[in-house]
Motif scaffolding. Structure first.
Motif, mmCIF file in Angstrom:
data_model
loop_
_atom_site.group_PDB
_atom_site.id
_atom_site.type_symbol
_atom_site.label_atom_id
_atom_site.label_comp_id
_atom_site.label_asym_id
_atom_site.label_seq_id
_atom_site.Cartn_x
_atom_site.Cartn_y
_atom_site.Cartn_z
ATOM 1 N N CYS A 1 -10.556 -6.846 0.351
ATOM 2 C CA CYS A 1 -10.134 -5.520 -0.093
ATOM 3 C C CYS A 1 -11.071 -5.042 -1.192
ATOM 4 C CB CYS A 1 -8.696 -5.581 -0.615
ATOM 5 S SG CYS A 1 -8.212 -4.041 -1.428
ATOM 6 N N PRO A 2 -11.768 -3.935 -0.975
ATOM 7 C CA PRO A 2 -12.743 -3.472 -1.962
ATOM 8 C C PRO A 2 -12.157 -3.205 -3.348
ATOM 9 C CG PRO A 2 -13.034 -2.298 0.109
ATOM 10 C CD PRO A 2 -11.769 -3.086 0.220
ATOM 11 N N ILE B 1 -6.599 -5.566 -4.283
ATOM 12 C CA ILE B 1 -5.135 -5.552 -4.414
ATOM 13 C C ILE B 1 -4.609 -6.987 -4.334
ATOM 14 C CG2 ILE B 1 -2.985 -4.854 -3.241
ATOM 15 C CD1 ILE B 1 -4.328 -2.326 -2.396
ATOM 16 N N ILE C 1 -2.708 -8.884 -2.703
ATOM 17 C CA ILE C 1 -2.012 -8.728 -1.422
ATOM 18 C C ILE C 1 -0.835 -9.700 -1.264
ATOM 19 C CG2 ILE C 1 -2.312 -8.795 1.096
ATOM 20 C CD1 ILE C 1 -5.199 -7.719 0.578
ATOM 21 N N ASN D 1 -4.539 0.387 -6.668
ATOM 22 C CA ASN D 1 -4.826 1.443 -5.694
ATOM 23 C C ASN D 1 -3.849 2.595 -5.881
ATOM 24 O OD1 ASN D 1 -5.109 3.086 -3.471
ATOM 25 N ND2 ASN D 1 -5.216 1.421 -1.990
ATOM 26 N N CYS E 1 -4.559 4.777 2.143
ATOM 27 C CA CYS E 1 -5.342 3.608 2.546
ATOM 28 C C CYS E 1 -4.630 2.781 3.611
ATOM 29 C CB CYS E 1 -5.640 2.732 1.341
ATOM 30 S SG CYS E 1 -6.722 3.564 0.189
ATOM 31 N N CYS F 1 -7.737 2.801 6.113
ATOM 32 C CA CYS F 1 -8.740 1.753 5.867
ATOM 33 C C CYS F 1 -9.117 1.070 7.181
ATOM 34 C CB CYS F 1 -8.162 0.666 4.952
ATOM 35 S SG CYS F 1 -8.486 0.927 3.217
ATOM 36 N N GLN G 1 -9.007 -1.824 8.312
ATOM 37 C CA GLN G 1 -8.481 -3.133 7.892
ATOM 38 C C GLN G 1 -9.140 -4.275 8.652
ATOM 39 O OE1 GLN G 1 -6.119 -0.638 8.727
ATOM 40 N NE2 GLN G 1 -5.166 -0.198 6.740
ATOM 41 N N GLN H 1 -11.861 -5.399 6.737
ATOM 42 C CA GLN H 1 -11.627 -5.621 5.310
ATOM 43 C C GLN H 1 -10.523 -6.675 5.134
ATOM 44 O OE1 GLN H 1 -11.145 -1.672 3.642
ATOM 45 N NE2 GLN H 1 -13.310 -1.248 3.812
ATOM 46 N N CYS H 2 -9.408 -6.269 4.545
ATOM 47 C CA CYS H 2 -8.370 -7.247 4.212
ATOM 48 C C CYS H 2 -7.923 -8.085 5.415
ATOM 49 C CB CYS H 2 -7.187 -6.534 3.573
ATOM 50 S SG CYS H 2 -6.585 -5.120 4.517
ATOM 51 N N GLU I 1 1.328 -2.025 3.461
ATOM 52 C CA GLU I 1 0.968 -1.180 2.317
ATOM 53 C C GLU I 1 1.507 0.233 2.551
ATOM 54 O OE1 GLU I 1 -3.144 -1.518 1.252
ATOM 55 O OE2 GLU I 1 -3.131 0.373 0.149
ATOM 56 N N ILE J 1 -11.686 3.916 0.832
ATOM 57 C CA ILE J 1 -11.454 2.907 -0.196
ATOM 58 C C ILE J 1 -12.731 2.645 -1.000
ATOM 59 C CG2 ILE J 1 -11.835 0.907 1.317
ATOM 60 C CD1 ILE J 1 -9.102 1.145 -1.349
#
Ligand code: FAD
Ligand code: FAD
Ligand code: SF4
Ligand code: SF4
Ligand code: FES
Lengths: 466, 281
Positions: free
Chosen positions: A55-56, A59, A61, A84, A90, A94, A96, A99-100, A119, A445
């Motif tokens: 996650c840029p 967060i 998570i 965030n 997001c 995002c 995802q 990313q996350c 989220e 993001i």
């Protein structure tokens, strides 16, 4: 825990493809609290959570998911807000998968935790119930910051600096705030009401908003300083449509995605003639490109009643840069893919209107600088796609309006603003920049992440100096 | 608030003048620049040139021809009413070289666009000869203002009901024959600008035209306003609105201006047949 590992991911309920392809309502409809708790319980609560690295904005998570699993939704949103400020956005937009969720350990063997969906759930729940307190701003510092552009990066800077006690004014060229979130991304993917709620939240905290203010025309950066602003943040996005310079590009019926989507989203032209701005409705629409912008244009065209919508992309499906979820949704809705094809010219009639596009077939050669296999033209493979509307969604560049009017602001050779990656400081004193106008078209993001860093740096400057 | 402080009807009610409070724009605006106006929440963004600005009073003046749904809606606004949004000043200011011998040619509402340009040129020490035209006497606008902004004024009407009978291009031809002209500025209907440019090309006199492509944002963001100038694509809102008339592809502009004809007709008719007050349709 082993049972949790194998349990399948809880899909989010969606409008059925054939119904949603005809309306502008949101496609995924959100988790119920029960679904959210069940999905949250899939998380292994890793000690060394890989997801956070993806996650840029970092967060926490596992912590917010833990709170959801416990049914403490207010605590969950509080945890997300620490990193965030636009989670409802997001969670929806995002990418995802890279990313996350792309890093989630569960994804190694099965399906990753639906972090984005969770989220989004927490943010939507809070918007509906409004139980959390707005964070309290620190004592007023008497310093004034001008934020140019109200996209995700500008909103982030404004939100961070108002909390630190500075006075913040956002200047936005359009008549509505939100940047790409309002003029680019369609209602069926990101309801505008969500963006409006985020902005009014900032206003409730004291952020001033001036729409219809084109910085570089209505007011210059130096005039902002002369008016008493102590620092300026430029988050003006990458608002310059790219065309391919093909013959026939100015035929009526060839539009940039920026124009098409701005008409549809910002001007609500899909409601024409209840609203005054028209939008061309093609019966066979061709969209050129393979990113999110292309998907959004194609799916908008379907909803505007096109009989057939084709997407012409010069590489193969695997190389498409759009979010996986959007490609999948578009396909379900009936988008026709014309892959490994590239347009060479537009064909028109004597009224100057588009009637077709001549394309060539491509094949994938050696990998190029981006690591993707470079498409090469197959000689003699010309073919024509009949169409009455073409939407060019091949990317955007740096809009020179503001930068041209600020000669002492250093730019790179493509016209993007040069800013230090860690602070967002530009080569002009008191001026910061971030988001798409620095990096080129990227993601929501990343634009927010750049805004966060710049806000920290601006705060430091206002406290200690340049 | 963008409040209308003065309203006039001209040319038999087909042309309307609005003076509007917009202090920030008024202090910045220069000849040749335009604004985008939106009347209400569901309104279209409509580009109009500033025919006049008063920085002290903080007002701008627009003069527009009533041609369709949105200008019809603007017409219904009274003194004291407001525009929801006005954005500007947009576009590049007119490039003025002091001390030149200039002929300004204006047709229809183009005269309103021409006025600040002629005025600016006269102020910069140019010798300004102006030729304005309209279909008939009743449709002629801004004659007095143009007289003040010029050293010499010629008026033409197509039907001869006022001034000289015939097209502006006839007077222009005489002036070009006489020689000594440094530059021609032409603003009006696209066919007029096209014919003026064709004529001045023969005489080798540089010619500037002000184009009115369909626009959305006015900031170079959508590309809807693209025009072909010298075989290159230009954006009318940021590269213009003024261009070298000898390089402009006018035929393409004419076709592009018709892009939404069918939609506009529907919208306009819907509004009329529902018999609604324009503010609510
Ligand atoms: C159609 C589309 C779909 C997308 N889908 C996704 C997605 O699914 N996921 C994702 O992560 N990203 C997506 N993106 C990319 C993402 O939206 C952008 O990377 C992000 O919005 C950039 O944020 P920003 O704050 O830098 O600029 P922007 O969002 O572009 O905002 C800039 C703002 O500045 C204003 N402005 C410009 N010039 C001036 C000026 N001179 N004076 C005053 N104001 C000015 C503009 O009007 C605009 O409101 C998409 C982009 C598009 C176009
Ligand atoms: C930079 C610029 C400056 C302008 N300045 C003035 C001005 O000072 N005074 C003035 O009267 N007009 C001016 N115009 C033209 C004005 O913007 C249009 O007449 C207006 O947008 C028409 O809107 P409508 O909804 O009333 O008509 P619509 O219903 O949209 O259209 C009616 C007719 O006008 C044509 N049309 C649509 N849009 C335009 C357009 N942008 N330009 C020309 N014709 C169009 C349509 O093809 C149709 O035939 C300017 C245009 C530009 C781009
Ligand atoms: S902000 Fe984006 S990347 Fe970070 S956790 Fe949320 S959805 Fe994932
Ligand atoms: S990596 Fe996956 S399982 Fe582990 S904490 Fe993050 S979301 Fe939960
Ligand atoms: S009006 Fe959109 S680029 Fe000119």
């Amino acid at each position: 825990m082993s049972t949790a590992k194998s349990s399948p991911r809880h899909p989010m309920p969606e409008q059925p493809p054939l119904i949603r392809a005809k309306n502008f309502e949101e496609v995924p409809q959100g988790y119920t609290p029960e679904m959210a708790i069940a999905e949250a319980k899939r998380c292994l609560q890793c000690k060394n959570p890989m997801c956070v690295q993806g996650c840029p904005v970092g967060i926490d998570i596992p912590k917010f998911i833990y709170h959801i699993a416990q049914g403490n939704f207010d605590k969950a949103i509080g945890k997300i807000w620490e990193r965030n400020s636009l989670p409802a956005v997001c969670g929806r937009v995002c990418p995802q998968e890279i990313q996350c969720e792309g890093k989630c350990i569960l994804g190694k063997k099965g399906e990753p935790v639906a972090i984005g969906n969770l989220e989004r759930f927490a943010a939507d729940w809070e918007r509906a119930h409004q139980v959390c307190q707005l964070p309290v701003c620190e004592a007023c510092t008497g310093k004034r910051v001008a934020v140019v552009g109200s996209g995700p990066s500008g909103l982030t800077v404004a939100g961070d600096l108002i909390l630190k006690g500075h006075s913040v004014t956002i200047f936005e060229a359009f008549h509505k705030p939100g940047g790409v979130l309002v003029y680019g991304i369609p209602e069926f993917r990101l309801p505008k009401e969500i963006v409006a709620a985020e902005v009014s939240c900032l206003q409730a905290q004291g952020v001033q908003l001036e729409c219809d203010a084109v910085v570089g025309r209505t007011v210059s950066i130096d005039e902002l300083f002369a008016e008493g602003f102590d620092a300026v943040y430029l988050g003006v996005g990458a608002g310059l449509p790219k065309f391919m310079s093909l013959p026939g590009e100015n035929l009526v019926g060839v539009l940039s995605a920026n124009e098409y989507l701005t008409r549809a989203n910002l001007m609500k032209a899909y409601l024409f003639p209840q609203v005054d701005t028209p939008i061309p409705r093609g019966s066979h629409v061709v969209v050129l490109g393979g990113g999110n912008v292309a998907m959004d244009s194609a799916r908008t065209a379907m909803r505007l009643g096109a009989e057939k919508v084709s997407l012409v992309y010069r590489r193969s499906r695997a190389e498409m840069p759009a979010r996986q979820a959007e490609i999948h949704h578009a396909e379900e809705e009936g988008l026709h893919f014309e892959l490994l094809a590239n347009p060479v010219r537009y064909l028109g009639n004597d009224q100057g209107r588009l009637t077709g596009i001549e394309c060539v077939r491509m094949e994938l050669g050696e990998p190029d600088a981006s690591g993707r296999r470079r498409p090469v033209v197959q000689p003699g493979s010309e073919f024509v796609i009949d169409c009455d509307l073409a939407i060019v969604a091949i990317g955007s560049g740096a809009n020179p309006l503001l930068t041209n009017s600020t000669p002492d602001l250093p730019l790179n050779k493509w016209g993007y603003i040069v800013a230090q990656p860690e602070t967002g400081k530009t080569g002009k004193k008191g001026v910061w920049a971030g988001g798409d106008i620095v990096t080129g078209a990227a993601t929501v993001i990343l634009a927010m992440g750049a805004g966060r860093k710049a806000a920290d740096s601006i705060h430091e400057y206002l406290t200690w100096g340049w | 608030m963008f409040t209308i402080v003065k309203r006039e009807e001209m040319a038999d009610g087909t042309v309307i003048l609005n003076e509007i409070t917009a202090p920030k724009i008024a202090v910045k605006a220069q000849p040749g620049q335009f604004v985008i106006l939106k009347a209400n929440e569901n309104g279209e963004r409509i580009p109009l040139t500033m025919a006049e600005t008063d920085p002290e009073k903080g007002t701008i003046t627009v003069i527009y021809m009533v041609v369709g749904k949105s200008t019809e809606l603007f017409k219904s606004l009274k003194v004291g009413d407001t525009y929801q949004n006005i954005i500007g000043p947009l576009g590049r200011p007119t490039h003025i070289e002091p001390g030149k011998n200039i002929i300004c040619v204006g047709g229809g509402t183009g005269v309103a666009v021409l006025h600040p340009i002629a005025k600016g040129m006269k102020k910069a020490g140019c010798t300004v000869t102006t030729i304005i035209g309209a279909r008939n006497k009743d449709l002629l606008i801004l004659e007095d203002k143009m007289r003040q902004a010029s050293h010499e004024l010629h008026v033409c009407t197509d039907d001869g009901s006022y001034g000289r009978k015939g097209f502006v291009t006839e007077v222009l031809k005489e002036k070009l024959e006489a020689g000594g002209v440094d530059q021609v500025v032409a603003v009006g209907p696209v066919p007029m600008m096209k014919f003026v440019s064709l004529m001045t090309k023969e005489y080798g006199v540089p010619t500037m035209v002000s184009l009115n492509p369909i626009m959305v944002d006015g900031t170079g963001m959508c590309g809807g306003c693209r025009v072909t100038v010298g075989n290159e694509i230009k954006f009318g809102c940021v590269d213009g609105p003024e261009f070298d008339g000898h390089q402009v592809d006018f035929d393409e502009l004419i076709l592009r201006l018709r892009a939404y004809n069918e939609e506009e007709r529907l919208s306009h008719e819907r509004c009329k047949c529902e018999g609604k007050d324009h503010e609510h349709c």
